[in-house]
Design an enzyme around this catalytic site. Structure first.
Site, PDB file in Angstrom:
ATOM      1  N   LYS A   3     127.249 112.767 114.521  1.00  0.00           N
ATOM      2  CA  LYS A   3     126.618 111.462 114.745  1.00  0.00           C
ATOM      3  C   LYS A   3     126.451 110.667 113.435  1.00  0.00           C
ATOM      4  O   LYS A   3     126.833 111.139 112.385  1.00  0.00           O
ATOM      5  CB  LYS A   3     125.289 111.660 115.477  1.00  0.00           C
ATOM      6  CG  LYS A   3     125.440 112.428 116.809  1.00  0.00           C
ATOM      7  CD  LYS A   3     126.173 111.619 117.885  1.00  0.00           C
ATOM      8  CE  LYS A   3     126.722 112.452 119.030  1.00  0.00           C
ATOM      9  NZ  LYS A   3     125.779 112.913 120.015  1.00  0.00           N
TER      10      LYS A   3
HETATM   11  C1  PLP Z   1     125.640 113.671 121.400  1.00  0.00           C
HETATM   12  C2  PLP Z   1     125.106 112.981 122.611  1.00  0.00           C
HETATM   13  C3  PLP Z   1     123.976 113.450 123.291  1.00  0.00           C
HETATM   14  C4  PLP Z   1     123.350 114.777 122.993  1.00  0.00           C
HETATM   15  O1  PLP Z   1     122.871 114.883 121.708  1.00  0.00           O
HETATM   16  P1  PLP Z   1     122.386 116.331 121.224  1.00  0.00           P
HETATM   17  O2  PLP Z   1     121.593 116.005 119.983  1.00  0.00           O
HETATM   18  O3  PLP Z   1     123.616 117.122 120.937  1.00  0.00           O
HETATM   19  O4  PLP Z   1     121.560 116.914 122.275  1.00  0.00           O
HETATM   20  C5  PLP Z   1     123.465 112.696 124.316  1.00  0.00           C
HETATM   21  N1  PLP Z   1     124.030 111.543 124.706  1.00  0.00           N
HETATM   22  C6  PLP Z   1     125.124 111.069 124.100  1.00  0.00           C
HETATM   23  C7  PLP Z   1     125.703 109.770 124.558  1.00  0.00           C
HETATM   24  C8  PLP Z   1     125.717 111.786 123.049  1.00  0.00           C
HETATM   25  O5  PLP Z   1     126.834 111.341 122.477  1.00  0.00           O
END
Ligand code: PLP
Length: 387
Positions: free
Chosen positions: A190
């Site tokens: 991210k």
């Molecule tokens: C990565 C992601 C999540 C989940 O995030 P985590 O921190 O891995 O639980 C949820 N929604 C979207 C759109 C994502 O890309």
């Protein structure tokens, strides 16, 4: 002997980890405090300050952040939670594990996320919550969703897993002035990362206090806040979860947050080069936000037009052969066996998402890409798609 040409490999994503993060982790390990403590507090305060002052409650993931938020908002069995079909499965699992009914709806072709008219059509007397996604980091227009939520008495939680650093109308995504809460992810790919981690932001102090309990077994205080004199004492006041962030993760997050403006500027510059270079190609480029707004540019999603010389699978394979790893965001919920069977979904109910799924590809875009990497991606895409 023939030496194969040394080929370049450009991964789909890579975190920008440097000495700052490494030193922060080592410092935390040496400090002796490993789980949630001073670093977690500092990280929460720093994220709050960055976003203009909302309450910020860290978690071990966005998924658990969404889950405890929905739980704190009273969502449970019999309640319907409306979600774009084009999202990561986490968005849906959070509601599902509370016993709520997930209602995936079709998307808007520009935001690639919740289409307000499809939301309106999906409302029933059991609808309780809208769960939109700022897909790819594009700060979506929340106005129509806020209007629907107000008219129908719905909760509104923003999945901002892609959108830390995005802003719209002068307000950061996550300032959470009108939504109940916004949830970020610090997963490895991210815009900034803790390895794993999440953050819920809200303007509602009572909700924040409840989230702090729910992330820690429903205990009325956490280890760091126990009083010296009765450090053994605590009370379980509700059925919570284990979803707190560690100080090790928070230390990485703090170092990353300091770099965020620079990381964001680099992503922006790469997105700008892509947009210019790809303008003549048979592609739909990602929607740019209105002037003055800020796109987090977590993902650069292109869509191949019908006249492109390759289809989506052919294009991805050709890119892979040239060492460029592409992504696909996403295989929509309604195409996964579990959701299809559970909810009785058919592709016919999601015509826009089907078309987007068939034509879209996510190109590498991250701050650690070199100018050479970007040039190579631009030249390769140009090579493959020039008619
Ligand atoms: C990565 C992601 C999540 C989940 O995030 P985590 O921190 O891995 O639980 C949820 N929604 C979207 C759109 C994502 O890309």
């Amino acid at each position: 002997m023939n030496h194969p040409m040394k080929t370049r490999v450009i991964p789909h994503a890579r975190a920008s980890i440097g000495e700052e993060e490494i030193d922060a982790v080592v410092g935390t390990l040496r400090s002796g405090w490993l789980t949630g403590g001073p670093m977690v507090l500092a990280f929460e305060q720093a994220v709050s300050a960055y976003l203009g002052g909302p309450q910020a409650v860290s978690t071990n993931s966005n998924t658990m952040g969404l889950l405890i938020t929905l739980k704190a908002l009273g969502i449970g069995p019999g309640d319907e939670v409306i979600i774009p079909t084009n999202t990561f499965v986490a968005t849906a699992m959070s509601a599902h594990h509370l016993g709520a009914t997930v209602v995936p709806v079709d998307i808007d072709p520009h935001t690639l996320s919740l289409a307000p008219d499809r939301v309106a059509a999906a409302l029933t007397p059991r609808s309780r919550c809208l769960l939109p996604v700022h897909l790819g980091g594009l700060p979506r227009d929340m106005e129509p969703l806020h209007a629907l939520a107000a008219r129908h008495g719905l909760r509104l939680v923003e999945d901002a897993a892609h959108a830390l650093s995005a802003s719209r109308g002068g307000e950061a995504v996550g300032a959470a002035h009108r939504s109940d809460a916004t949830v970020f992810s610090f997963y490895a790919t991210k815009t900034i990362t803790c390895g794993e981690g999440g953050m819920v932001t809200t303007q509602n102090a009572d909700l924040a206090a409840r989230l702090r309990r729910l992330r820690h077994h429903g205990i009325d205080r956490d280890a760091f806040n126990r009083q010296e004199s009765r450090s053994w004492d605590y009370d379980v006041v509700e059925d919570g979860y284990k979803a707190n962030m560690t100080d090790i993760a928070a230390a990485i997050g703090l170092a990353q947050l300091r770099k965020l403006p620079a990381l964001q500027a680099r992503r922006q510059a790469i997105a700008h080069r892509y947009r210019e270079a790809f303008a003549p190609l048979p592609l739909h480029l990602p929607t740019a936000p209105p002037a003055g707004d800020s796109h987090a540019w977590h993902l650069f999603i292109i869509r191949l037009r019908p006249e492109a010389p390759l289809d989506r699978d052919g294009f991805m394979l050709a890119m892979q052969r040239r060492g460029i790893q592409c992504g696909l965001h996403y295989i929509p919920l309604h195409r996964h066996s579990f959701w299809r069977q559970r909810l009785g979904l058919t592709p016919q109910a999601f015509p826009v998402a089907e078309e987007v799924f068939a034509s879209s590809v996510t190109l590498p875009l991250y701050a650690a890409m070199s100018d050479d990497d970007v040039t190579y991606v631009i030249e390769t895409v140009g090579d493959l798609l020039s008619c």
